[in-house]
Write a protein that holds these residues in place. Structure first.
Motif, mmCIF file in Angstrom:
data_model
loop_
_atom_site.group_PDB
_atom_site.id
_atom_site.type_symbol
_atom_site.label_atom_id
_atom_site.label_comp_id
_atom_site.label_asym_id
_atom_site.label_seq_id
_atom_site.Cartn_x
_atom_site.Cartn_y
_atom_site.Cartn_z
ATOM 1 N N THR A 155 0.883 -1.172 -0.030
ATOM 2 C CA THR A 155 -0.019 -0.059 0.020
ATOM 3 C C THR A 155 0.895 1.151 -0.129
ATOM 4 O O THR A 155 0.498 2.315 -0.269
ATOM 5 C CB THR A 155 -0.931 0.207 1.131
ATOM 6 O OG1 THR A 155 -0.116 -0.368 2.286
ATOM 7 C CG2 THR A 155 -2.076 -0.807 0.939
ATOM 8 N N SER A 201 -1.652 6.308 -9.328
ATOM 9 C CA SER A 201 -3.139 6.391 -9.871
ATOM 10 C C SER A 201 -3.448 4.856 -9.905
ATOM 11 O O SER A 201 -4.642 4.596 -10.621
ATOM 12 C CB SER A 201 -2.911 6.704 -11.264
ATOM 13 O OG SER A 201 -2.115 5.932 -11.913
ATOM 14 N N SER A 228 -4.807 0.967 -8.653
ATOM 15 C CA SER A 228 -5.757 0.594 -7.530
ATOM 16 C C SER A 228 -4.835 -0.605 -6.671
ATOM 17 O O SER A 228 -3.621 -0.868 -7.009
ATOM 18 C CB SER A 228 -6.609 -0.291 -8.280
ATOM 19 O OG SER A 228 -6.216 -1.520 -8.769
ATOM 20 N N GLN A 230 -3.579 -3.554 -8.713
ATOM 21 C CA GLN A 230 -2.545 -3.270 -9.760
ATOM 22 C C GLN A 230 -1.509 -2.672 -9.180
ATOM 23 O O GLN A 230 -0.087 -3.070 -9.804
ATOM 24 C CB GLN A 230 -3.323 -1.860 -10.485
ATOM 25 C CG GLN A 230 -4.185 -2.075 -11.578
ATOM 26 C CD GLN A 230 -4.999 -1.011 -12.085
ATOM 27 O OE1 GLN A 230 -5.178 0.359 -11.287
ATOM 28 N NE2 GLN A 230 -5.574 -1.058 -13.272
#
Ligand SMILES: Nc1ncnc2c1ncn2[C@@H]1O[C@H](COP(=O)(O)OP(=O)(O)OP(=O)(O)O)[C@@H](O)[C@H]1O
Length: 272
Positions: free
Chosen positions: A84, A127, A129, A132
């Protein structure tokens, strides 16, 4: 390849999370590290990666102690954890910059893996997710070509087709020199890949066995006969299911989720 020798670890003095664990990870093998929430899987993986250092015992990669903080250790041990917090970079820049830290990193392979996952190298990491971002990190981890690849919940955030791609890419990337450790709750996502199972329970390794030994030693059955040693049983919609000690020459393909439940709830009985 990578050895864990009598290692204990706790974040505080009062509570040991890892209790006197020893392991000898072999090349050419994919290990599944399983355990309930909070049992210490991530902690053990971070110890193997060298991010945490053992309070007792030692961890060595090709004889180099993790406590030396040697570049030779970090060059060959890649840890794919929480993704993350990726840096503020374009995907291609991420590959080029961070790839410099790994002597076997191959940028072309990185791009090929990205293509497989349908990620544009010109996109910006900010950009993407969650899934991704995970794919970029997976592509990067595979392209680093380290001798040891440690993966913590690698399929988290991946959609179903991407999980299939992940399994194919990982299986194809395995070489006789490479060791992979996958910690996961999503047993069904990884069970076809595994050669060896490690089960962590209450800080101890309660199972450290190859799948082929497991398939020789245990069997799953819906019908038991006198003399059967029952390790675990559940009531399923279609009837009872038992894990028993295999007394025959026949081997079966193990249901790893069932085996896992058996080992953390084990209470042996013998059928009279
Ligand atoms: N930085 C930390 N400081 C203090 N305690 C921690 C820290 N990180 C983890 N713990 C504790 O150590 C124990 C093991 O955590 P760990 O993340 O290794 O377990 P896990 O098996 O990976 O769990 P999960 O399956 O939920 O991801 C937990 O009780 C957790 O609360």
């Amino acid at each position: 390849m990578l050895t864990v020798n009598s290692v204990s670890y706790g974040y505080t003095k009062k509570r040991k999370i890892i209790k006197n664990i020893s392991l000898n990870l072999q090349p050419g093998t994919i290990y599944g590290l399983l355990g309930l929430n909070g049992e210490g899987k991530t902690t053990l993986i971070k110890l193997m990666e060298g991010l945490l250092l053992p309070k007792e015992g030692d961890i060595k990669f090709r004889g180099i102690n993790s406590k030396e903080r040697s570049g030779k250790y970090f060059d060959q041990v890649f840890y794919l954890g929480d993704t993350t917090n990726l840096p503020y970079l374009y995907v291609h820049d991420f590959g080029r910059m961070y790839g410099n830290f790994y002597s076997n990193f191959n940028y072309t392979e990185f791009e090929n893996y990205l293509q497989e996952f349908q990620i544009d190298p010109n996109s910006h990491l900010s950009s993407l997710s969650l899934g991704q971002g995970k794919k970029v990190h997976l592509a990067f981890g595979l392209a680093c070509n380290t001798a040891v690849l440690l993966m913590d919940e690698p399929t988290n955030g991946l959609d179903i087709p991407s999980k299939t791609i992940f399994r194919r890419l990982l299986a194809n990337s395995l070489t006789p020199e490479k060791t992979v450790v996958i910690a996961s709750h999503q047993i069904r996502d990884i069970d076809q890949l595994l050669d060896h199972l490690l089960i962590l329970h209450h800080g101890e390794l309660i199972l450290d066995k190859s799948l082929s030994d497991i398939n020789d030693q245990y069997a799953i059955t819906s019908e038991i006969t006198p003399g059967d040693e029952i390790i675990f049983q559940t009531e399923e919609v279609i009837g009872n299911k038992y894990l028993i000690v295999n007394r025959t020459e026949a081997t079966s393909n193990m249901d790893i989720e069932f085996l896992f439940n058996a080992f953390i709830n084990t209470s042996k009985t013998t059928v009279k």
